[in-house]
Scaffold this motif. Structure first.
Motif, PDB file in Angstrom:
ATOM      1  N   THR A 203      61.193   1.539 -41.496  1.00 54.89           N
ATOM      2  CA  THR A 203      62.204   2.449 -42.271  1.00 54.89           C
ATOM      3  C   THR A 203      63.570   0.983 -42.796  1.00 54.89           C
ATOM      4  O   THR A 203      63.806   0.961 -43.968  1.00 54.89           O
ATOM      5  CB  THR A 203      63.281   3.313 -41.773  1.00 54.89           C
ATOM      6  N   TYR A 204      63.653   0.200 -42.031  1.00 52.55           N
ATOM      7  CA  TYR A 204      64.572  -1.076 -42.044  1.00 52.55           C
ATOM      8  C   TYR A 204      64.299  -1.766 -42.894  1.00 52.55           C
ATOM      9  O   TYR A 204      64.378  -1.704 -43.601  1.00 52.55           O
ATOM     10  CB  TYR A 204      65.163  -1.338 -40.594  1.00 52.55           C
ATOM     11  N   LEU A 205      63.080  -1.913 -42.922  1.00 49.83           N
ATOM     12  CA  LEU A 205      62.446  -3.236 -43.741  1.00 49.83           C
ATOM     13  C   LEU A 205      62.098  -2.788 -45.059  1.00 49.83           C
ATOM     14  O   LEU A 205      61.130  -3.071 -46.347  1.00 49.83           O
ATOM     15  CB  LEU A 205      60.971  -4.154 -43.990  1.00 49.83           C
ATOM     16  N   ASN A 206      62.175  -0.996 -44.982  1.00 45.92           N
ATOM     17  CA  ASN A 206      61.888  -0.407 -46.912  1.00 45.92           C
ATOM     18  C   ASN A 206      60.487  -0.596 -47.131  1.00 45.92           C
ATOM     19  O   ASN A 206      59.811  -0.846 -48.016  1.00 45.92           O
ATOM     20  CB  ASN A 206      62.582  -0.950 -47.696  1.00 45.92           C
ATOM     21  N   LEU A 207      59.453  -0.824 -45.676  1.00 45.13           N
ATOM     22  CA  LEU A 207      57.973  -0.848 -46.035  1.00 45.13           C
ATOM     23  C   LEU A 207      57.113   0.715 -46.461  1.00 45.13           C
ATOM     24  O   LEU A 207      58.291   1.691 -46.462  1.00 45.13           O
ATOM     25  CB  LEU A 207      57.282  -1.761 -44.970  1.00 45.13           C
ATOM     26  N   CYS A 208      55.654   0.520 -46.651  1.00 39.95           N
ATOM     27  CA  CYS A 208      55.080   1.391 -46.790  1.00 39.95           C
ATOM     28  C   CYS A 208      55.721   2.405 -47.937  1.00 39.95           C
ATOM     29  O   CYS A 208      55.634   3.306 -47.351  1.00 39.95           O
ATOM     30  CB  CYS A 208      55.141   2.429 -45.912  1.00 39.95           C
ATOM     31  N   SER A 209      56.061   2.276 -48.547  1.00 37.91           N
ATOM     32  CA  SER A 209      57.105   2.620 -50.295  1.00 37.91           C
ATOM     33  C   SER A 209      56.230   1.985 -51.587  1.00 37.91           C
ATOM     34  O   SER A 209      55.141   1.348 -51.250  1.00 37.91           O
ATOM     35  CB  SER A 209      58.363   2.267 -50.147  1.00 37.91           C
ATOM     36  N   GLN A 210      56.746   2.822 -52.895  1.00 32.53           N
ATOM     37  CA  GLN A 210      56.128   2.324 -53.557  1.00 32.53           C
ATOM     38  C   GLN A 210      54.817   2.495 -54.460  1.00 32.53           C
ATOM     39  O   GLN A 210      53.839   2.142 -54.608  1.00 32.53           O
ATOM     40  CB  GLN A 210      56.340   0.726 -53.908  1.00 32.53           C
ATOM     41  N   GLY A 211      54.492   3.202 -53.386  1.00 32.49           N
ATOM     42  CA  GLY A 211      53.107   4.048 -53.734  1.00 32.49           C
ATOM     43  C   GLY A 211      51.847   3.456 -52.427  1.00 32.49           C
ATOM     44  O   GLY A 211      51.082   3.248 -53.613  1.00 32.49           O
ATOM     45  N   HIS A 212      52.635   2.801 -51.849  1.00 29.58           N
ATOM     46  CA  HIS A 212      50.470   1.428 -50.884  1.00 29.58           C
ATOM     47  C   HIS A 212      51.506   2.901 -49.620  1.00 29.58           C
ATOM     48  O   HIS A 212      50.854   1.633 -49.008  1.00 29.58           O
ATOM     49  CB  HIS A 212      51.952   0.594 -50.792  1.00 29.58           C
ATOM     50  N   LEU A 213      51.036   3.788 -49.162  1.00 29.32           N
ATOM     51  CA  LEU A 213      51.676   4.302 -48.141  1.00 29.32           C
ATOM     52  C   LEU A 213      50.327   4.643 -47.480  1.00 29.32           C
ATOM     53  O   LEU A 213      49.947   4.406 -46.620  1.00 29.32           O
ATOM     54  CB  LEU A 213      52.317   5.546 -48.557  1.00 29.32           C
ATOM     55  N   GLY A 214      48.884   5.082 -48.236  1.00 33.94           N
ATOM     56  CA  GLY A 214      47.161   4.578 -47.584  1.00 33.94           C
ATOM     57  C   GLY A 214      46.848   3.114 -46.891  1.00 33.94           C
ATOM     58  O   GLY A 214      46.803   3.733 -46.107  1.00 33.94           O
ATOM     59  N   GLN A 215      47.948   2.330 -48.025  1.00 40.01           N
ATOM     60  CA  GLN A 215      47.040   1.149 -47.752  1.00 40.01           C
ATOM     61  C   GLN A 215      48.214   0.693 -45.923  1.00 40.01           C
ATOM     62  O   GLN A 215      47.332  -0.184 -45.104  1.00 40.01           O
ATOM     63  CB  GLN A 215      47.149  -0.046 -48.664  1.00 40.01           C
ATOM     64  N   CYS A 216      49.244   1.185 -46.391  1.00 39.20           N
ATOM     65  CA  CYS A 216      49.700   0.716 -45.115  1.00 39.20           C
ATOM     66  C   CYS A 216      49.832   1.125 -43.855  1.00 39.20           C
ATOM     67  O   CYS A 216      49.496   1.074 -42.734  1.00 39.20           O
ATOM     68  CB  CYS A 216      51.786   1.209 -45.566  1.00 39.20           C
ATOM     69  N   ILE A 217      49.474   3.215 -44.024  1.00 39.22           N
ATOM     70  CA  ILE A 217      48.679   3.990 -42.570  1.00 39.22           C
ATOM     71  C   ILE A 217      47.298   3.275 -42.287  1.00 39.22           C
ATOM     72  O   ILE A 217      47.493   2.881 -41.280  1.00 39.22           O
ATOM     73  CB  ILE A 217      48.394   5.008 -43.341  1.00 39.22           C
ATOM     74  N   SER A 218      46.390   2.933 -42.791  1.00 44.47           N
ATOM     75  CA  SER A 218      45.470   1.905 -42.369  1.00 44.47           C
ATOM     76  C   SER A 218      45.863   0.776 -42.174  1.00 44.47           C
ATOM     77  O   SER A 218      45.453   0.391 -40.431  1.00 44.47           O
ATOM     78  CB  SER A 218      44.574   1.713 -44.116  1.00 44.47           C
TER      79      SER A 218
ATOM     80  N   GLY B 147      74.847   7.060 -39.421  1.00 43.55           N
ATOM     81  CA  GLY B 147      75.174   7.871 -40.989  1.00 43.55           C
ATOM     82  C   GLY B 147      73.529   7.714 -41.872  1.00 43.55           C
ATOM     83  O   GLY B 147      73.319   9.286 -42.826  1.00 43.55           O
ATOM     84  N   HIS B 148      72.650   7.492 -41.471  1.00 40.69           N
ATOM     85  CA  HIS B 148      71.430   7.811 -42.097  1.00 40.69           C
ATOM     86  C   HIS B 148      70.258   8.575 -41.301  1.00 40.69           C
ATOM     87  O   HIS B 148      69.422   8.353 -40.498  1.00 40.69           O
ATOM     88  CB  HIS B 148      70.714   6.213 -43.034  1.00 40.69           C
ATOM     89  N   ILE B 149      70.346   9.773 -41.992  1.00 45.84           N
ATOM     90  CA  ILE B 149      69.912  11.070 -41.011  1.00 45.84           C
ATOM     91  C   ILE B 149      68.331  11.195 -41.901  1.00 45.84           C
ATOM     92  O   ILE B 149      67.952  11.958 -41.406  1.00 45.84           O
ATOM     93  CB  ILE B 149      70.466  11.784 -40.172  1.00 45.84           C
ATOM     94  N   ASP B 150      68.183  11.004 -43.338  1.00 46.28           N
ATOM     95  CA  ASP B 150      67.647  11.458 -43.842  1.00 46.28           C
ATOM     96  C   ASP B 150      66.431  10.618 -44.066  1.00 46.28           C
ATOM     97  O   ASP B 150      66.485  10.071 -45.411  1.00 46.28           O
ATOM     98  CB  ASP B 150      68.501  12.250 -45.169  1.00 46.28           C
ATOM     99  N   ASN B 151      66.006   9.922 -43.376  1.00 49.83           N
ATOM    100  CA  ASN B 151      64.673   8.917 -43.185  1.00 49.83           C
ATOM    101  C   ASN B 151      63.351   9.575 -42.044  1.00 49.83           C
ATOM    102  O   ASN B 151      63.646  10.268 -41.369  1.00 49.83           O
ATOM    103  CB  ASN B 151      65.106   7.295 -43.338  1.00 49.83           C
ATOM    104  N   PRO B 152      61.915   8.603 -42.561  1.00 50.38           N
ATOM    105  CA  PRO B 152      61.452   8.977 -41.426  1.00 50.38           C
ATOM    106  C   PRO B 152      61.922   8.038 -40.467  1.00 50.38           C
ATOM    107  O   PRO B 152      61.594   9.848 -39.156  1.00 50.38           O
ATOM    108  CB  PRO B 152      60.398   7.913 -41.696  1.00 50.38           C
ATOM    109  N   TYR B 153      62.378   7.183 -39.974  1.00 50.64           N
ATOM    110  CA  TYR B 153      63.064   7.027 -38.133  1.00 50.64           C
ATOM    111  C   TYR B 153      63.656   8.304 -38.190  1.00 50.64           C
ATOM    112  O   TYR B 153      63.592   8.756 -36.463  1.00 50.64           O
ATOM    113  CB  TYR B 153      63.494   5.906 -38.564  1.00 50.64           C
ATOM    114  N   ALA B 154      65.158   8.612 -38.779  1.00 46.32           N
ATOM    115  CA  ALA B 154      65.836   9.604 -38.110  1.00 46.32           C
ATOM    116  C   ALA B 154      64.910  11.236 -38.272  1.00 46.32           C
ATOM    117  O   ALA B 154      65.009  11.370 -36.895  1.00 46.32           O
ATOM    118  CB  ALA B 154      66.896  10.333 -39.297  1.00 46.32           C
ATOM    119  N   ARG B 155      64.232  11.306 -38.270  1.00 51.71           N
ATOM    120  CA  ARG B 155      63.130  12.718 -38.610  1.00 51.71           C
ATOM    121  C   ARG B 155      62.121  12.850 -37.529  1.00 51.71           C
ATOM    122  O   ARG B 155      61.809  13.630 -36.618  1.00 51.71           O
ATOM    123  CB  ARG B 155      62.970  13.101 -39.926  1.00 51.71           C
TER     124      ARG B 155
END
Length: 445
Positions: free
Chosen positions: A167-182, A104-112
Motif C-alpha cells: 500500500t505504501y509503495l503503491n504496488l500491485c496497481s495499474q492492472g497487475h494484480l494477478g502477477q503481484c498476487i502470484s 487519516g488514510h482508512i480507505d485502502n487495503p492496509y486499513a481494511r
C-alpha cells in the motif's frame, strides 16, 4: 560425502552466481530497456511519513513481533505469566492500530486489513481473559483454540507487513494484480516453508521423527499450493492485463506452476508412508529445473531479468543443498546427533532467500527499483539481510522456548568412549572365536 565438502560445493556455486550477476550491476539507464508508460508511478512517496504513522509502526511492530509471539511461546511452555504478556501485547497493538487510523488514510487495503487484525486480536484477548478468570472452563478444546490464535498472530503480523509495504509503495496497481498476487503468494509459501523446517529441526532434532513423514512430504504440499497459485494467476485470471494474448512470460510461469503441481503430487505419493529418514530428491530436482529456467529467463527489462536470475540461482543452490543433505542422511552421518548438522541449515537459508527473491522480482517492484536508482547487487544484499534477520528471529523464539521449558530430550544419543571400546572389544572377541572355530574345523578335516 563429507559435510565440509558439501558446504563448499554449495557456497562456491552461490558465490559464482553472485559474481556473475555483479559483473553487470551498473545502473545504465540505456540498458534497462524501454520503460512502460506507468513506470513513473512506482516511486518513493512524495508526501513524508507523518508522526501518527510512525507511532503506528513502532507500536504495532513491538506488539506483533515482540510481545504477542513471546506470549505464544510462554503459553506453549506453560509459563504462568503468559496471560499478562499477551494482554500487554494486545493493548499495545490496539493502540498502534488506532494511531494508524488517526493518520487519516482508512480507505485502502492496509486499513481494511486492520479491521480484520483488530477482530482477531479481540477474540484472542477475550479468550485469554475467560480462561484466566475461570469464566471459561480450561478444556483441551479451549486451550487448543487459544494456542492456535496465538500462533496465528505471527502470520497476521506478516500479512499486515506485506500489505502495508504494498500500500505504501503503491504496488500491485495499474492492472497487475494477478502477477503481484502470484509473486507474493508463492514467495510467502517458500518463506513459511523454510521457517517451518527450521523450527521443526530445532525442536525435534535432525531427522524430525515427530513429524512422522519426511521433510519432502511437507515441501510437496507447499509445491502443490504454489503450483496451483502460479497456474491460475500469471495470465489474466484476475484481469491483470487488457488482452488475452499469451506472452512468453505467461507461458513460462504458467508451465512452472504446472510442473510444481505435478512434481508435488509425485513427491507427496513417494513420501506418504515413508519414515522421516527416507527422503526423496523429487522436490530438489524441481527446484534445480525451475532455477535453471529462471536463470535463462529473459524479461523486457534488464533489471527484471537480473532479479529473476538471482531467484533462479537461489533455487539451484536450494536443490543442490537438498540433494547433499539427503546424501548425508542416507549415509548415516547425522544418525547419532542430538542437534541438526550444520549443513542442514543451508537448505533453510536458500529456501528463505528464494522466497524473498521471488516476492521482490514482481514487475511493480522492479520499476520502483529502477526509479530509485537501486542496482541488483544492492537489492540482493538487502534481501539476503532480510533472510538473515528472519532466521535470527525464529531461532530466537526457539531459544526463548528452550529457556522456559528446558531443552528437548535427546533423540539420538551419541556413543561414549566406553561403549565404543566395548563394541570394539566385543567385535575382536567375536572375530577371534570365529577364527578358532575355523582352525579346529580344518584340523578335524
Amino acid at each position: 560425502m563429507n559435510t565440509r565438502v558439501s558446504q563448499k560445493i554449495v557456497l562456491m556455486t552461490y558465490a559464482a552466481v553472485i559474481a556473475a550477476v555483479a559483473s553487470a550491476h551498473e545502473m545504465d539507464p540505456g540498458a534497462m530497456g524501454m520503460l512502460p508508460d506507468d513506470a513513473p508511478l512506482y516511486k518513493w512517496p512524495d508526501k513524508p511519513m507523518g508522526w501518527a504513522l510512525k507511532v503506528h509502526l513502532a507500536l504495532t511492530l513491538f506488539a506483533y513481533i515482540v510481545l504477542l509471539p513471546a506470549g505464544f511461546v510462554m503459553e506453549m511452555a506453560s509459563n504462568k505469566h503468559q496471560s499478562l504478556v499477551q494482554l500487554g501485547g494486545a493493548l499495545v497493538g490496539l493502540l498502534g492500530i488506532v494511531f494508524g487510523w488517526v493518520h487519516g488514510h482508512i480507505d485502502n487495503p492496509y486499513a481494511r486489513y486492520g479491521w480484520f487484525a483488530v477482530s482477531m486480536l479481540l477474540v484472542h484477548t477475550a479468550l485469554n481473559l475467560f480462561l484466566t478468570l475461570g469464566i471459561l472452563k480450561r478444556s483441551s478444546r479451549a486451550q487448543c483454540m487459544y494456542r492456535t490464535l496465538g500462533g496465528l498472530q505471527v502470520l497476521f503480523a506478516y500479512i499486515g507487513m506485506v500489505i502495508g509495504i504494498i500500500t505504501y509503495l503503491n504496488l500491485c496497481s495499474q492492472g497487475h494484480l494477478g502477477q503481484c498476487i502470484s509473486h507474493f503468494a508463492r514467495g510467502s509459501a517458500l518463506l513459511m516453508g523454510a521457517m517451518f523446517i527450521l523450527v521443526a529441526m530445532r525442536l525435534f532434532g535432525a531427522i524430525v521423527v515427530e513429524l512422522r513423514r519426511p521433510i519432502e512430504f511437507y515441501i510437496s504440499v507447499i509445491m502443490i499450493t504454489v503450483g496451483l497459485i502460479g497456474t491460475f494467476t500469471e495470465h489474466n485470471f484476475f484481469q491483470s492485463s487488457g488482452t488475452d494474448e499469451w506472452s512468453h512470460k505467461d507461458l513460462q510461469h504458467t508451465l512452472i506452476g504446472v510442473t510444481w503441481f505435478a512434481g508435488g503430487l509425485l513427491g507427496l505419493l513417494m513420501t506418504w508412508h515413508s519414515h522421516p529418514r527416507y527422503r526423496t530428491p523429487v522436490p530438489a530436482i524441481i527446484f534445480i529445473a525451475t532455477g535453471i529456467s529462471m536463470i535463462i529467463h529473459q524479461q523486457d527489462l534488464a533489471m527484471s531479468s537480473r532479479t529473476h536470475f538471482m531467484f533462479g540461482a537461489s533455487l539451484v543452490c536450494l536443490g543442490v543443498s537438498f540433494i547433499c543433505e539427503i546424501t548425508l542422511l542416507a549415509s548415516g552421518f547425522v544418525k547419532d546427533r542430538e542437534q541438526p548438522a550444520p549443513f542442514q541449515y543451508l537448505p533453510v537459508f536458500f529456501m528463505c532467500a528464494s522466497g524473498l527473491f521471488l516476492m521482490g522480482s514482481n514487475r511493480d517492484m522492479v520499476l520502483f527499483l529502477i526509479n530509485s536508482q537501486v542496482d541488483v547487487g544492492t537489492y540482493s544484499l538487502l534481501l539476503l539481510s532480510l533472510c538473515f534477520v528472519t532466521m535470527f528471529y525464529f531461532n530466537a523464539l526457539v531459544d526463548f522456548y528452550f529457556a522456559l521449558a528446558g531443552p528437548p530430550e535427546p533423540k539420538y544419543r551419541p556413543l561414549d568412549d566406553c561403549e565404543v571400546s566395548g563394541r570394539h572389544s566385543h567385535s575382536s572377541q567375536t572375530s577371534t572365536l570365529h577364527s578358532e572355530q575355523d582352525l579346529s574345523s580344518a584340523n578335524l578335516a
